[in-house]
Scaffold this motif. Structure first.
Motif, PDB file in Angstrom:
ATOM      1  N   MET A  73       0.841  -1.174   0.000  1.00  0.00           N
ATOM      2  CA  MET A  73       0.000   0.000   0.000  1.00  0.00           C
ATOM      3  C   MET A  73       0.887   1.238   0.000  1.00  0.00           C
ATOM      4  SD  MET A  73      -3.028   1.076   2.626  1.00  0.00           S
ATOM      5  CE  MET A  73      -2.139   1.810   3.964  1.00  0.00           C
ATOM      6  N   LYS A  74       0.511   2.235  -0.805  1.00  0.00           N
ATOM      7  CA  LYS A  74       1.215   3.507  -0.855  1.00  0.00           C
ATOM      8  C   LYS A  74       0.317   4.603  -0.315  1.00  0.00           C
ATOM      9  CE  LYS A  74       4.804   4.291  -4.167  1.00  0.00           C
ATOM     10  NZ  LYS A  74       5.208   4.718  -5.476  1.00  0.00           N
ATOM     11  N   ILE A  75       0.928   5.588   0.324  1.00  0.00           N
ATOM     12  CA  ILE A  75       0.188   6.731   0.858  1.00  0.00           C
ATOM     13  C   ILE A  75       0.267   7.874  -0.145  1.00  0.00           C
ATOM     14  CG2 ILE A  75       0.131   8.460   2.674  1.00  0.00           C
ATOM     15  CD1 ILE A  75       1.226   6.353   4.557  1.00  0.00           C
ATOM     16  N   LEU A  76      -0.872   8.467  -0.433  1.00  0.00           N
ATOM     17  CA  LEU A  76      -0.941   9.644  -1.298  1.00  0.00           C
ATOM     18  C   LEU A  76      -1.030  10.873  -0.405  1.00  0.00           C
ATOM     19  CD1 LEU A  76      -1.318  11.186  -3.961  1.00  0.00           C
ATOM     20  CD2 LEU A  76      -3.775  10.675  -3.781  1.00  0.00           C
ATOM     21  N   VAL A  77      -0.074  11.766  -0.548  1.00  0.00           N
ATOM     22  CA  VAL A  77      -0.050  13.000   0.233  1.00  0.00           C
ATOM     23  C   VAL A  77      -0.495  14.133  -0.690  1.00  0.00           C
ATOM     24  CG1 VAL A  77       1.427  14.625   1.487  1.00  0.00           C
ATOM     25  CG2 VAL A  77       1.806  12.159   1.710  1.00  0.00           C
ATOM     26  N   VAL A  78      -1.569  14.828  -0.302  1.00  0.00           N
ATOM     27  CA  VAL A  78      -2.079  15.933  -1.128  1.00  0.00           C
ATOM     28  C   VAL A  78      -1.798  17.290  -0.492  1.00  0.00           C
ATOM     29  CG1 VAL A  78      -3.859  14.579  -2.279  1.00  0.00           C
ATOM     30  CG2 VAL A  78      -4.399  15.721  -0.142  1.00  0.00           C
ATOM     31  N   ARG A  79      -0.956  17.316   0.505  1.00  0.00           N
ATOM     32  CA  ARG A  79      -0.561  18.571   1.148  1.00  0.00           C
ATOM     33  C   ARG A  79       0.170  19.450   0.132  1.00  0.00           C
ATOM     34  NH1 ARG A  79       2.699  18.028   6.654  1.00  0.00           N
ATOM     35  NH2 ARG A  79       0.649  17.396   7.344  1.00  0.00           N
ATOM     36  N   PRO A  80      -0.040  20.779   0.178  1.00  0.00           N
ATOM     37  CA  PRO A  80       0.611  21.675  -0.789  1.00  0.00           C
ATOM     38  C   PRO A  80       2.137  21.606  -0.725  1.00  0.00           C
ATOM     39  CG  PRO A  80      -1.091  22.832   0.420  1.00  0.00           C
ATOM     40  CD  PRO A  80      -0.932  21.504   1.079  1.00  0.00           C
ATOM     41  N   SER A  81       2.766  21.962  -1.838  1.00  0.00           N
ATOM     42  CA  SER A  81       4.224  22.050  -1.899  1.00  0.00           C
ATOM     43  C   SER A  81       4.667  23.278  -1.126  1.00  0.00           C
ATOM     44  CB  SER A  81       4.685  22.183  -3.345  1.00  0.00           C
ATOM     45  OG  SER A  81       4.414  21.005  -4.046  1.00  0.00           O
ATOM     46  N   PRO A  82       5.824  23.285  -0.603  1.00  0.00           N
ATOM     47  CA  PRO A  82       6.846  22.252  -0.547  1.00  0.00           C
ATOM     48  C   PRO A  82       6.701  21.324   0.665  1.00  0.00           C
ATOM     49  CG  PRO A  82       7.783  24.276   0.279  1.00  0.00           C
ATOM     50  CD  PRO A  82       6.352  24.593  -0.136  1.00  0.00           C
ATOM     51  N   SER A  83       5.768  21.632   1.578  1.00  0.00           N
ATOM     52  CA  SER A  83       5.655  20.800   2.783  1.00  0.00           C
ATOM     53  C   SER A  83       5.171  19.385   2.465  1.00  0.00           C
ATOM     54  CB  SER A  83       4.738  21.459   3.822  1.00  0.00           C
ATOM     55  OG  SER A  83       3.441  21.619   3.307  1.00  0.00           O
ATOM     56  N   GLY A  84       4.357  19.229   1.405  1.00  0.00           N
ATOM     57  CA  GLY A  84       3.912  17.901   1.011  1.00  0.00           C
ATOM     58  C   GLY A  84       5.059  17.036   0.531  1.00  0.00           C
ATOM     59  N   GLU A  85       5.943  17.630  -0.258  1.00  0.00           N
ATOM     60  CA  GLU A  85       7.107  16.891  -0.747  1.00  0.00           C
ATOM     61  C   GLU A  85       8.035  16.509   0.401  1.00  0.00           C
ATOM     62  OE1 GLU A  85       7.791  20.084  -3.217  1.00  0.00           O
ATOM     63  OE2 GLU A  85       6.940  19.159  -5.019  1.00  0.00           O
ATOM     64  N   GLU A  86       8.170  17.394   1.365  1.00  0.00           N
ATOM     65  CA  GLU A  86       9.017  17.103   2.528  1.00  0.00           C
ATOM     66  C   GLU A  86       8.434  15.945   3.341  1.00  0.00           C
ATOM     67  OE1 GLU A  86      10.265  19.294   6.672  1.00  0.00           O
ATOM     68  OE2 GLU A  86       9.990  20.546   4.900  1.00  0.00           O
ATOM     69  N   LEU A  87       7.104  15.930   3.508  1.00  0.00           N
ATOM     70  CA  LEU A  87       6.459  14.834   4.226  1.00  0.00           C
ATOM     71  C   LEU A  87       6.668  13.506   3.502  1.00  0.00           C
ATOM     72  CD1 LEU A  87       4.663  13.675   6.444  1.00  0.00           C
ATOM     73  CD2 LEU A  87       2.666  14.422   5.104  1.00  0.00           C
ATOM     74  N   VAL A  88       6.521  13.494   2.180  1.00  0.00           N
ATOM     75  CA  VAL A  88       6.726  12.269   1.395  1.00  0.00           C
ATOM     76  C   VAL A  88       8.166  11.783   1.532  1.00  0.00           C
ATOM     77  CG1 VAL A  88       6.861  11.393  -0.973  1.00  0.00           C
ATOM     78  CG2 VAL A  88       4.836  12.626  -0.209  1.00  0.00           C
ATOM     79  N   LYS A  89       9.105  12.696   1.490  1.00  0.00           N
ATOM     80  CA  LYS A  89      10.513  12.326   1.638  1.00  0.00           C
ATOM     81  C   LYS A  89      10.744  11.657   3.002  1.00  0.00           C
ATOM     82  CE  LYS A  89      15.110  14.349   1.820  1.00  0.00           C
ATOM     83  NZ  LYS A  89      15.868  15.589   1.889  1.00  0.00           N
ATOM     84  N   ASN A  90      10.180  12.261   4.057  1.00  0.00           N
ATOM     85  CA  ASN A  90      10.336  11.694   5.403  1.00  0.00           C
ATOM     86  C   ASN A  90       9.666  10.327   5.513  1.00  0.00           C
ATOM     87  OD1 ASN A  90      11.791  13.913   6.266  1.00  0.00           O
ATOM     88  ND2 ASN A  90      10.010  14.955   7.095  1.00  0.00           N
ATOM     89  N   LEU A  91       8.482  10.182   4.932  1.00  0.00           N
ATOM     90  CA  LEU A  91       7.789   8.893   4.964  1.00  0.00           C
ATOM     91  C   LEU A  91       8.583   7.823   4.229  1.00  0.00           C
ATOM     92  CD1 LEU A  91       4.101  10.062   4.369  1.00  0.00           C
ATOM     93  CD2 LEU A  91       5.013   9.041   6.458  1.00  0.00           C
ATOM     94  N   ASN A  92       9.063   8.158   3.032  1.00  0.00           N
ATOM     95  CA  ASN A  92       9.849   7.205   2.252  1.00  0.00           C
ATOM     96  C   ASN A  92      11.141   6.822   2.976  1.00  0.00           C
ATOM     97  OD1 ASN A  92       8.112   6.822   0.043  1.00  0.00           O
ATOM     98  ND2 ASN A  92       8.842   8.694  -0.928  1.00  0.00           N
ATOM     99  N   ASN A  93      11.768   7.788   3.650  1.00  0.00           N
ATOM    100  CA  ASN A  93      13.002   7.506   4.390  1.00  0.00           C
ATOM    101  C   ASN A  93      12.770   6.569   5.564  1.00  0.00           C
ATOM    102  OD1 ASN A  93      14.581   9.044   2.698  1.00  0.00           O
ATOM    103  ND2 ASN A  93      14.538  10.859   3.998  1.00  0.00           N
ATOM    104  N   THR A  94      11.561   6.554   6.102  1.00  0.00           N
ATOM    105  CA  THR A  94      11.255   5.661   7.217  1.00  0.00           C
ATOM    106  C   THR A  94      10.652   4.338   6.746  1.00  0.00           C
ATOM    107  OG1 THR A  94       9.079   6.661   7.548  1.00  0.00           O
ATOM    108  CG2 THR A  94      10.901   7.537   8.857  1.00  0.00           C
ATOM    109  N   GLY A  95      10.639   4.127   5.426  1.00  0.00           N
ATOM    110  CA  GLY A  95      10.157   2.868   4.885  1.00  0.00           C
ATOM    111  C   GLY A  95       8.672   2.812   4.596  1.00  0.00           C
ATOM    112  N   ILE A  96       8.003   3.944   4.643  1.00  0.00           N
ATOM    113  CA  ILE A  96       6.576   3.993   4.324  1.00  0.00           C
ATOM    114  C   ILE A  96       6.432   4.522   2.903  1.00  0.00           C
ATOM    115  CG2 ILE A  96       4.333   4.980   4.933  1.00  0.00           C
ATOM    116  CD1 ILE A  96       5.482   5.328   7.808  1.00  0.00           C
ATOM    117  N   PRO A  97       6.074   3.656   1.954  1.00  0.00           N
ATOM    118  CA  PRO A  97       5.973   4.098   0.563  1.00  0.00           C
ATOM    119  C   PRO A  97       4.892   5.173   0.398  1.00  0.00           C
ATOM    120  CG  PRO A  97       5.671   1.707   0.749  1.00  0.00           C
ATOM    121  CD  PRO A  97       5.707   2.263   2.120  1.00  0.00           C
TER     122      PRO A  97
END
Length: 115
Positions: free
Chosen positions: A1-25
């Motif tokens: 399962m992948k998480i879709l983040v719809v938060r505005p840029s650039p904070s949304g991209e930062e959240l996705v980066k943090n999630l991916n770094n912790t192993g959450i696709p």
């Protein structure tokens, strides 16, 4: 399962980066983004309306950030005579840093059904 983040840029991209770094696709798709205006109709043309207002409604921390940036760059302050309403507790606390007024906001109430 992948998480879709719809938060505005650039904070949304930062959240996705943090999630991916912790192993959450996860991946990012923003429905809208916040940037300083480059429009010919700018806040400078609307500033009088800000000071003539009786009520100001705040919808996001980004709107507070960019408005405060404009006010600071032009040696202006937030109007003190108006009533401020914020949508969301985090936006309210963010706004309070700049307006130095007591804030009132609604707490979410848990709805309990009785059978």
């Amino acid at each position: 399962m992948k998480i879709l983040v719809v938060r505005p840029s650039p904070s949304g991209e930062e959240l996705v980066k943090n999630l991916n770094n912790t192993g959450i696709p996860s991946w990012h798709f923003s429905l809208f983004d916040f940037y300083p205006s480059t429009s010919s109709i700018s806040l400078s043309e609307k500033i009088n309306e800000l000071y003539e207002s009786k009520i100001i409604v705040i919808f996001s921390k980004k709107s507070v950030f960019y408005t405060n940036l404009y006010l600071k760059n032009n040696n202006l302050t937030w109007p003190f005579h108006v009533k401020y309403y914020a949508i969301g507790k985090s936006s309210a606390f963010f706004l309070q840093k700049y307006i130095k007024k007591k804030l009132l906001f609604l707490y979410k109430k848990k709805i309990v059904k009785v059978y």
